[in-house]
Design a protein around this motif. Structure first.
Motif, PDB file in Angstrom:
ATOM      1  N   SER A 150       0.838  -1.207   0.000  1.00  0.00           N
ATOM      2  CA  SER A 150       0.000   0.000   0.000  1.00  0.00           C
ATOM      3  C   SER A 150       0.872   1.255   0.000  1.00  0.00           C
ATOM      4  O   SER A 150       2.067   1.198   0.289  1.00  0.00           O
ATOM      5  CB  SER A 150      -0.927  -0.006   1.212  1.00  0.00           C
ATOM      6  OG  SER A 150      -0.287   0.579   2.327  1.00  0.00           O
ATOM      7  N   GLU A 167      -3.140   2.362  -3.994  1.00  0.00           N
ATOM      8  CA  GLU A 167      -3.651   3.521  -3.263  1.00  0.00           C
ATOM      9  C   GLU A 167      -4.709   3.105  -2.242  1.00  0.00           C
ATOM     10  O   GLU A 167      -5.678   2.421  -2.580  1.00  0.00           O
ATOM     11  CB  GLU A 167      -4.264   4.513  -4.251  1.00  0.00           C
ATOM     12  CG  GLU A 167      -4.556   5.858  -3.636  1.00  0.00           C
ATOM     13  CD  GLU A 167      -5.240   6.803  -4.613  1.00  0.00           C
ATOM     14  OE1 GLU A 167      -5.844   7.771  -4.136  1.00  0.00           O
ATOM     15  OE2 GLU A 167      -5.178   6.556  -5.835  1.00  0.00           O
ATOM     16  N   SER A 219      -7.563   4.406   0.463  1.00  0.00           N
ATOM     17  CA  SER A 219      -8.374   5.569   0.818  1.00  0.00           C
ATOM     18  C   SER A 219      -9.479   5.120   1.773  1.00  0.00           C
ATOM     19  O   SER A 219      -9.559   3.935   2.126  1.00  0.00           O
ATOM     20  CB  SER A 219      -8.994   6.186  -0.439  1.00  0.00           C
ATOM     21  OG  SER A 219     -10.008   5.336  -0.938  1.00  0.00           O
ATOM     22  N   GLU A 220     -10.330   6.049   2.148  1.00  0.00           N
ATOM     23  CA  GLU A 220     -11.453   5.692   3.030  1.00  0.00           C
ATOM     24  C   GLU A 220     -12.479   4.831   2.288  1.00  0.00           C
ATOM     25  O   GLU A 220     -13.324   4.201   2.917  1.00  0.00           O
ATOM     26  CB  GLU A 220     -12.129   6.960   3.566  1.00  0.00           C
ATOM     27  CG  GLU A 220     -11.283   7.704   4.590  1.00  0.00           C
ATOM     28  CD  GLU A 220     -12.024   8.913   5.165  1.00  0.00           C
ATOM     29  OE1 GLU A 220     -13.111   9.264   4.664  1.00  0.00           O
ATOM     30  OE2 GLU A 220     -11.493   9.506   6.124  1.00  0.00           O
ATOM     31  N   ASP A 221     -12.392   4.826   0.972  1.00  0.00           N
ATOM     32  CA  ASP A 221     -13.322   4.059   0.140  1.00  0.00           C
ATOM     33  C   ASP A 221     -12.740   2.652  -0.095  1.00  0.00           C
ATOM     34  O   ASP A 221     -11.809   2.476  -0.885  1.00  0.00           O
ATOM     35  CB  ASP A 221     -13.519   4.797  -1.192  1.00  0.00           C
ATOM     36  CG  ASP A 221     -14.521   4.104  -2.102  1.00  0.00           C
ATOM     37  OD1 ASP A 221     -14.767   2.895  -1.921  1.00  0.00           O
ATOM     38  OD2 ASP A 221     -15.043   4.782  -3.006  1.00  0.00           O
ATOM     39  N   GLU A 241     -13.838   0.006  -1.621  1.00  0.00           N
ATOM     40  CA  GLU A 241     -13.952  -0.515  -2.984  1.00  0.00           C
ATOM     41  C   GLU A 241     -12.841   0.037  -3.877  1.00  0.00           C
ATOM     42  O   GLU A 241     -12.242  -0.680  -4.673  1.00  0.00           O
ATOM     43  CB  GLU A 241     -15.326  -0.162  -3.583  1.00  0.00           C
ATOM     44  CG  GLU A 241     -16.463  -1.016  -3.037  1.00  0.00           C
ATOM     45  CD  GLU A 241     -16.251  -2.498  -3.348  1.00  0.00           C
ATOM     46  OE1 GLU A 241     -15.819  -2.810  -4.469  1.00  0.00           O
ATOM     47  OE2 GLU A 241     -16.496  -3.330  -2.461  1.00  0.00           O
ATOM     48  N   LYS A 242     -12.607   1.333  -3.720  1.00  0.00           N
ATOM     49  CA  LYS A 242     -11.555   1.989  -4.501  1.00  0.00           C
ATOM     50  C   LYS A 242     -10.178   1.394  -4.145  1.00  0.00           C
ATOM     51  O   LYS A 242      -9.350   1.149  -5.026  1.00  0.00           O
ATOM     52  CB  LYS A 242     -11.595   3.495  -4.203  1.00  0.00           C
ATOM     53  CG  LYS A 242     -10.876   4.354  -5.197  1.00  0.00           C
ATOM     54  CD  LYS A 242     -11.128   5.815  -4.868  1.00  0.00           C
ATOM     55  CE  LYS A 242     -10.008   6.653  -5.456  1.00  0.00           C
ATOM     56  NZ  LYS A 242      -9.971   8.007  -4.908  1.00  0.00           N
ATOM     57  N   THR A 243      -9.986   1.153  -2.884  1.00  0.00           N
ATOM     58  CA  THR A 243      -8.727   0.556  -2.419  1.00  0.00           C
ATOM     59  C   THR A 243      -8.538  -0.826  -3.039  1.00  0.00           C
ATOM     60  O   THR A 243      -7.459  -1.166  -3.532  1.00  0.00           O
ATOM     61  CB  THR A 243      -8.721   0.447  -0.877  1.00  0.00           C
ATOM     62  OG1 THR A 243      -8.864   1.757  -0.321  1.00  0.00           O
ATOM     63  CG2 THR A 243      -7.438  -0.185  -0.356  1.00  0.00           C
ATOM     64  N   ARG A 260      -9.878  -2.036  -5.777  1.00  0.00           N
ATOM     65  CA  ARG A 260      -9.640  -1.943  -7.227  1.00  0.00           C
ATOM     66  C   ARG A 260      -8.181  -1.578  -7.499  1.00  0.00           C
ATOM     67  O   ARG A 260      -7.542  -2.134  -8.395  1.00  0.00           O
ATOM     68  CB  ARG A 260     -10.577  -0.907  -7.862  1.00  0.00           C
ATOM     69  CG  ARG A 260     -12.015  -1.412  -8.056  1.00  0.00           C
ATOM     70  CD  ARG A 260     -12.781  -0.524  -9.019  1.00  0.00           C
ATOM     71  NE  ARG A 260     -12.916   0.853  -8.558  1.00  0.00           N
ATOM     72  CZ  ARG A 260     -13.882   1.273  -7.727  1.00  0.00           C
ATOM     73  NH1 ARG A 260     -14.789   0.422  -7.264  1.00  0.00           N
ATOM     74  NH2 ARG A 260     -13.938   2.535  -7.358  1.00  0.00           N
ATOM     75  N   SER A 261      -7.667  -0.666  -6.708  1.00  0.00           N
ATOM     76  CA  SER A 261      -6.271  -0.254  -6.879  1.00  0.00           C
ATOM     77  C   SER A 261      -5.324  -1.424  -6.597  1.00  0.00           C
ATOM     78  O   SER A 261      -4.341  -1.636  -7.320  1.00  0.00           O
ATOM     79  CB  SER A 261      -5.975   0.933  -5.951  1.00  0.00           C
ATOM     80  OG  SER A 261      -4.640   1.337  -6.091  1.00  0.00           O
ATOM     81  N   GLU A 305      -6.020  -4.629  -6.829  1.00  0.00           N
ATOM     82  CA  GLU A 305      -6.170  -5.650  -7.872  1.00  0.00           C
ATOM     83  C   GLU A 305      -5.381  -5.271  -9.127  1.00  0.00           C
ATOM     84  O   GLU A 305      -4.741  -6.110  -9.749  1.00  0.00           O
ATOM     85  CB  GLU A 305      -7.649  -5.852  -8.206  1.00  0.00           C
ATOM     86  CG  GLU A 305      -7.877  -7.000  -9.168  1.00  0.00           C
ATOM     87  CD  GLU A 305      -9.113  -7.817  -8.841  1.00  0.00           C
ATOM     88  OE1 GLU A 305     -10.085  -7.222  -8.332  1.00  0.00           O
ATOM     89  OE2 GLU A 305      -9.107  -9.038  -9.097  1.00  0.00           O
ATOM     90  N   ARG A 306      -5.419  -3.990  -9.459  1.00  0.00           N
ATOM     91  CA  ARG A 306      -4.668  -3.513 -10.635  1.00  0.00           C
ATOM     92  C   ARG A 306      -3.162  -3.687 -10.455  1.00  0.00           C
ATOM     93  O   ARG A 306      -2.426  -3.853 -11.416  1.00  0.00           O
ATOM     94  CB  ARG A 306      -4.984  -2.031 -10.898  1.00  0.00           C
ATOM     95  CG  ARG A 306      -6.263  -1.773 -11.682  1.00  0.00           C
ATOM     96  CD  ARG A 306      -6.295  -0.346 -12.221  1.00  0.00           C
ATOM     97  NE  ARG A 306      -6.164   0.664 -11.187  1.00  0.00           N
ATOM     98  CZ  ARG A 306      -7.172   1.168 -10.474  1.00  0.00           C
ATOM     99  NH1 ARG A 306      -8.406   0.755 -10.706  1.00  0.00           N
ATOM    100  NH2 ARG A 306      -6.977   2.086  -9.554  1.00  0.00           N
TER     101      ARG A 306
END
Lengths: 378, 73
Positions: free
Chosen positions: A92, A118, A120-122, A124-126, A128-129, A131-132
């Motif tokens: 991370s 990345e 973040s507080e989100d 799902e966004k974390t 996705r990042s 996984e990429r």
């Protein structure tokens, strides 16, 4: 004196931890697992009881619970033990140097590489990042359970599920999370690395590496283990494989007492107490124009953060502020907290931050006293 | 009455076995020994319940539950 530097090491420890350490120094004087006499046997038994108590807290097997010198030591075992030629690590973007430096070194030595994802507080966004960031050469995903700078908690269970789907080991840096956050090996953690002297209330110079036993690790330190001594190779079985040399016997016995203290208190109760103290502190300084709160812990955001608050005093460097607060009896750490990645993310790489970190023993009155002292910095 | 001794390579595994047996009222002691070709290892001498009785089947079943066989572990 108001001690608010518990993210560096908890202080004070529970009285029973001091007693356990003192008793171990006088009653368990032999080398555990080495000699065959009675004193070595009872010392070995006390070490085993400590190992079992630490294992129980995280739902691990005692044999997969390895005593280390600290969390950094455990992380080095896991990261370098998983490294292979050309391997790629994922970590991370808020990692402590205890993670990123071993990864950097391992990548350099193995002709490998690493990618930061990345956080973040989100959640799902974390995810996705993360996984990429994974590719076919990824040999481990390493993530902190909570930032040591501003307490942000990545979605550990979801990251574990991602690693399981992709068949890669998941290494968790639980330096700030152990003893406070609900971390269990059954969540899908492959390796959990913890400091013994923070949320587990053991002495400094103790740490833990817990494994789910599914991913073999190469050794990075070899030596005597008191077992299968005719072999020139390290034992394949744990904990011996990773416990060369004499362990910090009194330290680990006291750590076991700390683990029992946490188990009895319950990590969720400790977390609730410490977050309440953080919310009280944040509420107290929120309206002060000369204070910058980097992670304002409110009731709504309590689930996203471990009990650590990063803040600054405008016009004063964090180092200077820390020194001035020390003069007034408030002990906190300023600077970069050995985590330049997290500070880069916060935009505080130049100034650093002050870190408010309570323990189970911190009172609301102590948080209020700091709030009052900060008013004087206007 | 059976005399049950179990050989372990790992002191921790021996302690784990001892702890599980103790929870079921079965006493044991660990002794350090030397195994030819291996080096240091550990024997769990199972001394039995309060009456000194040892049921090998019961012991082996309890240990099997934690992944330890009555052979070399």
């Amino acid at each position: 004196m108001v001690y608010l530097d518990n993210a560096a090491t908890t202080y004070p420890k529970p009285r029973r931890v001091y007693n356990a350490w003192q008793n171990a120094m006088s009653a368990y004087g032999a080398n555990p697992g080495r000699s065959g006499h009675r004193l070595a046997a009872v010392t070995g038994e006390a070490v085993y009881q400590s190992r079992a108590s630490c294992a129980e807290l995280f739902g691990a097997d005692p044999e997969n619970t390895i005593f280390t010198l600290n969390c950094t030591h455990a992380l080095n075992y896991a990261i370098k033990g998983l490294a292979r030629r050309g391997c790629h690590f994922v970590a991370s973007d808020i990692e402590h140097n205890a993670v990123i430096r071993p990864i950097h070194a391992a990548a350099e030595r193995c002709g490998g590489s690493y990618t930061l994802f990345e956080v973040s507080e989100d959640a799902e966004k974390t995810l996705r990042s993360a996984e990429r960031a994974i590719n076919r050469d990824t040999c481990a995903l390493v993530c902190t359970a909570a930032s040591n700078v501003f307490g942000l908690r990545p979605p550990i269970r979801e990251l574990a599920a991602l690693c399981r789907r992709r068949g890669i080991p998941f290494v968790v840096d639980a330096a700030q999370g152990a003893g406070v956050l609900p971390l269990k090996m059954a969540d899908g953690i492959s390796f959990l690395c913890a400091a013994g002297h923070k949320g587990l209330y053991g002495p400094m110079g103790t740490g833990l590496l817990l494994s789910d036993g599914k991913f073999p690790l190469a050794t990075i330190i070899e030596g005597g283990t008191g077992s299968v001594s005719e072999s020139l190779r390290m034992p394949e079985f744990t904990p011996d494989r990773f416990e060369s040399g004499t362990i910090n016997t009194a330290g680990v016995i006291a750590l076991g007492e700390g683990a029992r203290f946490v188990t009895e208190k319950k990590p969720e109760v400790i977390l609730a107490h410490e977050l309440a103290i953080c919310r009280r502190f944040c509420a107290g300084v929120r309206g002060m124009p000369h204070i910058t709160l980097y992670n304002d812990i409110t009731e709504e955001k309590s689930g996203l953060y471990a009990p650590v608050v990063a803040f600054g005093i405008k016009g004063i460097s964090s180092a200077e502020a820390s020194a001035k607060l020390s003069d007034r009896g408030f002990y906190m750490r300023g600077g970069l907290h050995c985590a330049p990645l997290a500070h880069r993310k916060l935009g505080t790489l130049e100034s650093g931050t002050l870190r408010f970190s309570p323990s189970v023993f911190t009172s609301g009155a102590e948080a209020d006293a700091l709030v009052n002292a900060l008013r004087g910095f206007k | 009455m059976n005399n049950v001794n179990i050989l372990f390579k790992s002191f921790t595994a021996a302690q784990k076995a001892r702890s599980v047996l103790a929870a079921h009222g079965i006493n044991s002691i660990i002794e350090r020994t030397h195994t030819k070709g291996e080096g240091c290892s550990f024997i769990l001498h199972i001394t039995g319940n309060r009456r000194g009785e040892v049921n090998r089947d019961e012991v082996c079943a309890l240990l099997a539950g934690i992944g330890i066989s009555c052979g070399l572990s």
